[in-house]
Write an enzyme that holds these catalytic residues in place. Sequence first.
Site, short mmCIF file in Angstrom:
data_model
loop_
_atom_site.label_atom_id
_atom_site.label_comp_id
_atom_site.label_asym_id
_atom_site.label_seq_id
_atom_site.Cartn_x
_atom_site.Cartn_y
_atom_site.Cartn_z
N GLU A 128 13.28 5.88 2.15
CA GLU A 128 12.53 4.82 2.83
C GLU A 128 12.98 4.65 4.28
O GLU A 128 12.84 3.58 4.86
CB GLU A 128 12.68 3.52 2.04
CG GLU A 128 12.13 3.62 0.63
CD GLU A 128 12.39 2.36 -0.18
OE1 GLU A 128 11.73 1.35 0.10
OE2 GLU A 128 13.24 2.40 -1.07
N SER B 289 10.66 1.09 -3.90
CA SER B 289 9.32 1.37 -3.39
C SER B 289 8.56 2.41 -4.21
O SER B 289 7.87 3.27 -3.67
CB SER B 289 9.38 1.82 -1.93
OG SER B 289 9.62 0.71 -1.11
N TYR C 125 2.31 1.88 1.07
CA TYR C 125 2.58 1.97 2.50
C TYR C 125 1.47 2.63 3.32
O TYR C 125 1.68 2.94 4.49
CB TYR C 125 3.90 2.71 2.73
CG TYR C 125 5.09 1.90 2.28
CD1 TYR C 125 5.42 0.71 2.92
CD2 TYR C 125 5.86 2.29 1.18
CE1 TYR C 125 6.49 -0.05 2.50
CE2 TYR C 125 6.94 1.53 0.76
CZ TYR C 125 7.25 0.36 1.43
OH TYR C 125 8.31 -0.39 1.00
N ARG D 192 11.86 -10.80 -3.03
CA ARG D 192 10.47 -10.85 -3.49
C ARG D 192 10.47 -10.56 -4.99
O ARG D 192 11.10 -9.60 -5.44
CB ARG D 192 9.62 -9.80 -2.77
CG ARG D 192 8.11 -9.98 -2.98
CD ARG D 192 7.33 -8.74 -2.58
NE ARG D 192 7.59 -7.64 -3.49
CZ ARG D 192 8.07 -6.45 -3.11
NH1 ARG D 192 8.35 -6.19 -1.85
NH2 ARG D 192 8.28 -5.51 -4.01
N ASP E 117 8.27 -9.74 -8.43
CA ASP E 117 7.01 -9.13 -8.83
C ASP E 117 6.74 -9.40 -10.30
O ASP E 117 7.62 -9.19 -11.15
CB ASP E 117 7.05 -7.62 -8.59
CG ASP E 117 7.34 -7.27 -7.13
OD1 ASP E 117 7.24 -8.17 -6.27
OD2 ASP E 117 7.67 -6.10 -6.87
N GLU F 68 10.22 -7.07 -11.52
CA GLU F 68 11.48 -6.78 -10.83
C GLU F 68 11.70 -7.74 -9.68
O GLU F 68 10.81 -8.48 -9.27
CB GLU F 68 11.50 -5.34 -10.32
CG GLU F 68 10.46 -5.03 -9.25
CD GLU F 68 10.53 -3.59 -8.78
OE1 GLU F 68 11.29 -2.80 -9.37
OE2 GLU F 68 9.85 -3.26 -7.80
N ASN G 131 13.14 -7.62 -5.64
CA ASN G 131 13.48 -6.78 -4.49
C ASN G 131 14.27 -7.66 -3.53
O ASN G 131 13.72 -8.58 -2.92
CB ASN G 131 12.19 -6.26 -3.83
CG ASN G 131 12.47 -5.24 -2.74
OD1 ASN G 131 13.44 -5.37 -2.00
ND2 ASN G 131 11.63 -4.24 -2.63
N GLY H 73 10.35 -5.17 2.34
CA GLY H 73 9.90 -4.67 3.63
C GLY H 73 9.42 -5.77 4.57
O GLY H 73 8.97 -6.83 4.15
#
Length: 347
Positions: A16, A185, A255, A294, A296, A309, A311, A315
């Site tokens: 990444e 990601s 992305y 974040r 999810d 999950e 994070n 990003g």
Amino acid sequence: MAAKKVGLLFGGRSGEHEVSIRSAAAIAAALADPTNRDRYQVLPFYIDKEGGWHSGETAAQVLASQQPLVVEAPRDRWQFPADCREVEVWFPILHGPNGEDGTIQGLLTLMQRPFVGSGVLGSALGMDKIAMKQAFAQAGLPQVAYVAVNRSQVFSDPCRYTSLLDQIETELGYPCFVKPANLGSSVGIAKVRDRAELEAALDQAAALDRRLIVEAAIANPREVECAVLGNDYPQASVLGEITYDSDFYDYETKYTDGKAQLLIPAQLSAELQQKLQELAIAAFQAVDASGLSRLDFFLDSQGQIFLNEINTLPGFTALSMYPQLWAASGVTFPELVHRLLELAVER
């Protein structure tokens, strides 16, 4: 009052790398905003793909071009630029392994300077999907069924390998998802529908990571995300929903502009929104996260919630959900960056 010197740390030795550069460029622009210009002085630090550290004009050029540096000869990875000493607070925006897994957090802790985001424990738990799910289970959070796998089980004798395949089919069935436990990601993730695809996906994932996880799939789930901001008293943002035409939310979809659509705020009942926000904060605290994360979630056709999950270093690109969720919650991008730096110093 003198501007605080912020070490903006980006690049890194992971898949990444390019996303990290784009995130750093957005953060640098936020720190150059009139609301932050007098508060902070940005000192860019770029880690190339070989692990060498660069500062000054070289790092600034990478930030401006948003293109990785082509390294002719690897630098000594243990020689840090002298201007590291000037940094008063670090903003690491390194995604994936060697960036959000606790390793760089340990180094910054040894430097005895505050830094944005979770510490060693929260970062490590948030990165390893098996350890993460174990922490979530201990906290009583709802998850899909899963099987934890070691690389040695995949590259084993035929009898043991067949036993592993039988276990996955019995406990999870098809379709299911095979994932490396420590890549972010959606890197290396595969959706499988039969034994042949399962074997191929396990081989692929085992080539990328020593620890793997296989998860049961949910039929046509809604994917909802929540941003969390804070330390001891975290706050949850409004919710966002991701829609896309691909089979699942893979790296390319995530992305590539136009591949996915973000619906903010998500169209959910007030009761369901509150429940998801409460679960997001509970998950944040379950792994001892801090600063930002974040969360999810999946929602099935009956509205049942499954935590997917966390994070811990999401990003910050133009396409990223985290800053967009806070913008919809009334926190502008420059203000969000400022709050994160204040939280780093507070912790």
